[in-house]
Design a protein around this motif. Structure first.
Motif, short mmCIF file in Angstrom:
data_model
loop_
_atom_site.label_atom_id
_atom_site.label_comp_id
_atom_site.label_asym_id
_atom_site.label_seq_id
_atom_site.Cartn_x
_atom_site.Cartn_y
_atom_site.Cartn_z
N PRO A 91 0.81 -1.23 0.00
CA PRO A 91 0.00 0.00 0.00
C PRO A 91 0.84 1.28 0.00
N SER A 92 2.03 1.21 0.58
CA SER A 92 2.85 2.42 0.65
C SER A 92 3.37 2.84 -0.72
N ARG A 93 3.34 1.93 -1.69
CA ARG A 93 3.83 2.23 -3.03
C ARG A 93 2.68 2.42 -4.03
N ALA A 94 1.45 2.28 -3.56
CA ALA A 94 0.29 2.41 -4.45
C ALA A 94 0.01 3.88 -4.75
N LYS A 95 -0.63 4.12 -5.89
CA LYS A 95 -0.95 5.50 -6.28
C LYS A 95 -2.26 5.92 -5.61
N HIS A 96 -2.18 6.92 -4.75
CA HIS A 96 -3.37 7.49 -4.12
C HIS A 96 -3.21 9.00 -4.14
N THR A 97 -3.74 9.62 -5.19
CA THR A 97 -3.65 11.06 -5.37
C THR A 97 -5.05 11.65 -5.44
N GLU A 98 -5.12 12.95 -5.62
CA GLU A 98 -6.41 13.63 -5.73
C GLU A 98 -7.14 13.30 -7.03
N THR A 99 -6.44 12.67 -7.97
CA THR A 99 -7.08 12.32 -9.24
C THR A 99 -7.28 10.82 -9.41
N THR A 100 -6.36 10.02 -8.90
CA THR A 100 -6.40 8.57 -9.14
C THR A 100 -6.02 7.80 -7.88
N GLN A 101 -6.76 6.71 -7.65
CA GLN A 101 -6.43 5.79 -6.56
C GLN A 101 -6.48 4.37 -7.10
N ARG A 102 -5.41 3.62 -6.87
CA ARG A 102 -5.31 2.26 -7.39
C ARG A 102 -5.08 1.26 -6.27
N PHE A 103 -5.85 0.18 -6.31
CA PHE A 103 -5.69 -0.93 -5.37
C PHE A 103 -5.29 -2.15 -6.19
#
Length: 257
Positions: A91-103
């Protein structure tokens, strides 16, 4: 026995059902290939699931998404399909921004085989309203998993067609799956609906047409055929079917340009 295609779809189906039960279902809108599978009878399965999210914070969605994936009861509920466990990417390397979130995760079969998949959320500020209706998933999708259909917001056909044109035009690497999905929507009359509603006025039709023409049978075979339901491969899984699809989509887009 469920195939690899079924296992990913079973995961998408169950994850989405849990997400909608645990959150405000009105803020999520299903899109892409899973939308076409769940609501438009597409024979093409998807490796990943994509949704738009209309409200809520990045932190809240991140917390809720991993809460579902890490929940022991949720993981046990997937074992009936042959999914022994879920391996969650760091999870620490996953993309979680104001535009995109990926699981991102992998579904591990009883045999040890790993099936990578992801659930991706894109944020949009405007609610599409009635163009993203709350409707029941096709019961025929739910049936192989012995689950009941549930209600979910999703993009209606005209808007889905525009999104597929934008995807065909805008990806860094063009994808034949966008052509297949667009062909399905054209056949259903949804491109005509989009044209009548003025949705194509700013659509990138020239770029979509250029990228369509650059795709080959090899692209289609690798990106679409292996994801088709076995019963549909005779109809959609040949080079002749690709040639006919490419021509029909070209003519439909050129007519609207």
């Amino acid at each position: 026995m469920l195939t690899d295609l079924h296992l990913r779809e079973a995961f998408h189906f169950c994850f989405l059902q849990r997400l909608l039960a645990d959150s405000d279902p009105g803020i999520f809108v299903l899109k892409g290939g899973v939308n076409l599978r769940f609501f438009f009878q597409s024979p093409r399965y998807s490796e990943d699931m994509d949704l738009d999210v209309l409200a809520g914070s990045v932190a809240t969605l991140k917390k809720n998404g991993y809460k579902i994936l890490e929940d022991a009861a949720f993981q046990r509920s997937l074992q009936v399909f042959g999914i022994d466990r879920i391996e969650i990417n760091d999870p620490s390397r996953a993309k979680h921004t104001e535009t995109t979130q990926r699981f991102r995760c992998a579904l591990v079969r009883d045999s040890g085989q790993r099936l990578p998949t992801k659930v991706e959320f894109s944020r949009r500020s405007d609610d599409p309203g009635p163009r993203a209706p709350l409707e029941a998933v096709d019961p025929e999708v739910a049936r192989p998993y012995r689950r009941l259909a549930y209600r979910c917001r999703h993009y209606a056909g005209a808007l889905a067609a525009v999104q597929k044109i934008e995807a065909l035009a805008g990806r860094t690497v063009s994808q034949a799956r966008d052509v297949f999905d667009l062909g399905l929507l054209i056949q259903g009359g949804y491109l005509a609906d989009a044209y009548a509603q003025g949705d194509l006025d700013e659509a990138p039709l020239p770029a979509a047409i250029a990228n369509l023409c650059a795709l080959s049978w090899a692209d289609y075979a690798g990106q679409v055929v292996e994801f088709l339901a076995p019963a549909s491969r005779g109809e959609f899984g040949t080079q002749a079917a690709w040639d006919a699809l490419q021509n029909s989509v070209f003519e439909a887009l050129q007519a609207r340009e």
